[in-house]
Structures are given as structure tokens and as C-alpha cells.
Enzyme design. Structure first.
Site, short mmCIF file in Angstrom:
data_model
loop_
_atom_site.label_atom_id
_atom_site.label_comp_id
_atom_site.label_asym_id
_atom_site.label_seq_id
_atom_site.Cartn_x
_atom_site.Cartn_y
_atom_site.Cartn_z
N CYS A 78 0.86 -1.18 0.00
CA CYS A 78 0.00 0.00 0.00
C CYS A 78 0.90 1.23 0.00
CB CYS A 78 -0.93 0.01 1.22
SG CYS A 78 -2.04 1.44 1.26
N GLU A 204 -10.49 -0.78 -5.23
CA GLU A 204 -9.45 -1.49 -4.51
C GLU A 204 -9.99 -2.80 -3.94
OE1 GLU A 204 -5.87 -0.37 -1.36
OE2 GLU A 204 -7.42 1.10 -1.85
N CYS A 213 -5.28 5.68 -4.25
CA CYS A 213 -4.54 4.41 -4.14
C CYS A 213 -3.15 4.64 -4.69
CB CYS A 213 -5.26 3.30 -4.92
SG CYS A 213 -4.40 1.71 -4.90
N GLY A 216 -2.00 1.97 -7.04
CA GLY A 216 -2.78 2.11 -8.27
C GLY A 216 -2.23 3.22 -9.15
#
Length: 273
Positions: A78, A204, A213, A216
Site C-alpha cells: 500500500c 481497490e 490508491c 494504483g
């Protein structure tokens, strides 16, 4: 009379509205389970967050970071959380994650991360069977021919004329759980703006639609460079704000963005379970 329960200390942080409950297990005993992570993440009866972050000692880095999505599932990486952890530690930090080691440097109200090199082979995403990850011959309604990228966790990137017009709330869960993706997948829908920036919306896995994100944004930048849609550095604009992402093939991805410490508190976890 009910006995007094031990309190669990935590930090509430966010990166562009992608919010986290950060628990430092180096200074307190915590046995994290899927059920406890889900209870803490519940916005109605818990603290509320997109991801729960558990900090632990590391033999190979300054700190180890485990990531639990709001549904209780544990995931590999993350980027927004890594910026928050870097900001929490201060200065520079080497962060061990299940998806690889991340190098972070705190900068004012945010951090810059070296996210490592993306993985592009079909079995590293992973996909259920071999195919070209740059122009995948698959589609769901109007979303077709995505790019697959693993940046510590699996991402699918679709380029469209206007990312705002895609019903990602409907298509996201369908794609996330498609049998093509053994570990499920994060779904990114992006469009190239006139100024060369990228507009991005993300579904997500284990969370749903999110304001931002980090991985992302990194995956989308890699996909855009591979498709020759942008040069090696640009701004990725998400509903929660903007990230600066740079990537040149063969090198590590670099991400810069804000990380905000909202408050610190304690919670009686017996009240949740």
C-alpha cells in the site's frame, strides 16, 4: 463489575483521503486477526479506515508493515500507507512489506517513496494463464484490453476517454473477483488529460471505491509509459488529490505525495468483538 480491559493505542492517518488505522505492535502486544481488523475498520462500530496497518520489528529493514483491508483480508502493499508510515517514523525509513522493501524519505507534509521495479510477466501479476500483459485480450462491458502490472500487489489498468464516466462501482467487484485473477485484482480506470496528467479512479480489492490508491497510481503510470501515452514523469489525479509519479523502464518507481497524521488515541478492543 466488568474488569478493565487493556487499551490498544493507534494512530489515525491518511494519504489523499485513503485512510488508515496504524497500530505499532513493537510497543504493545497485538494479535491481529481477520475479524479484529474488520471490526477496527468498520466506520459505524469501530474506528473506521480503508486499511489497518500493523507495524512490527524487521530483521532486514527499519520496520515491517502488514496491511489489512477493510474486509479483513491481508494484502501485500500500500503506497499511501507507506508514505504515512515514513512520515510517522520521520527522516528516512526502509519498510519491509509482503510485496517487497520500500524506501521512504519524509518531506514536509508528505514523503517520497522508492517503490521498486514493477513486475510485468503474466505469472507475476498473477494471471490464471499466459497472455500479453500490455494488451490483454479481455474485456468487461466497455472496459477492454487492459494492462496488467504488479507493484507489490496486482493491478489492472484500463485507459478510456473519460475516467469519470465509467461505472466502476458496478464493474469493479465483477473484475476483482474474475477467475482470471487468482489473488483477485485492483481495478484502475484512467484517462490522459490535455495537460499530460492522468485522471484515475480505483476499485481497490477488499475495500471498494477509494479516494486514492498509491500503488494504483504507480501501476497506472507504468501502464501509461508502456503504452507510450505519457513520458517518464507526470501527475496522477485521484478523487482525493494528486500524486507525482516517475518511472523509466528498468528503474524503480518513485512516488511523492502527502501523508497526514490526524490523531492518536486508544480503544478498548473488547467492545468491538
Amino acid at each position: 463489575m466488568r474488569p478493565v480491559s487493556p487499551k490498544l493505542a493507534f494512530h489515525k492517518m491518511h494519504g489523499l483521503g485513503n485512510d488508515f488505522v496504524v497500530i505499532d505492535a513493537r510497543v504493545q502486544s497485538v494479535t491481529m486477526t481477520e475479524g479484529l481488523a474488520r471490526a477496527l475498520a468498520d466506520r459505524h462500530t469501530g474506528i473506521g479506515c480503508d486499511q489497518l496497518i500493523l507495524l512490527e520489528p524487521s530483521d532486514t529493514a527499519d520496520i515491517a508493515m502488514r496491511i489489512f483491508n477493510a474486509d479483513g483480508s491481508e494484502v501485500e502493499a500500500c503506497g499511501n500507507a507507506a508514505r504515512c508510515v515514513t512520515q510517522l517514523i520521520g527522516a528516512e525509513a526502509m519498510i519491509e512489506t509482503p510485496g517487497g522493501t520500500i524506501y521512504g524519505k519524509s518531506e514536509g507534509g508528505g514523503a517520497t517513496l522508492d517503490m521498486g521495479q514493477p513486475r510485468l510477466d503474466w505469472d507475476a501479476i498473477p494471471l490464471a494463464y499466459a497472455m500479453d500483459t500490455l494488451d490483454m485480450p479481455v474485456g468487461w462491458d466497455a472496459l477492454e484490453n487492459p494492462v496488467a502490472v504488479n507493484v507489490g500487489n496486482p493491478h489492472l489498468v484500463f485507459f478510456v476517454d473519460n475516467a469519470d464516466t465509467v461505472d466502476l462501482a458496478r464493474l469493479g467487484p465483477i473484475i476483482e473477483h474474475d477467475p482470471l485473477f487468482p489473488d483477485r485484482v485492483n481495478v484502475n480506470v484512467a484517462s490522459v488529460e490535455p495537460d499530460g496528467s492522468l485522471k484515475l479512479h480505483v476499485w481497490e480489492r477488499g475495500v471498494g471505491l477509494t479516494r486514492a490508491c498509491g500503488t494504483g497510481a504507480c501501476a497506472t503510470m507504468v501502464a501509461a509509459v508502456r503504452r507510450k501515452l505519457v513520458d517518464g514523469e507526470t501527475v496522477v489525479r485521484l478523487p482525493g488529490g494528486a500524486l507525482s509519479i516517475a518511472w523509466t523502464p528498468g528503474e524503480a518507481i518513485r512516488m511523492t505525495g502527502p501523508a497526514i497524521h490526524v490523531f492518536s488515541a486508544e480503544i478498548d478492543i473488547e467492545m468491538l468483538l
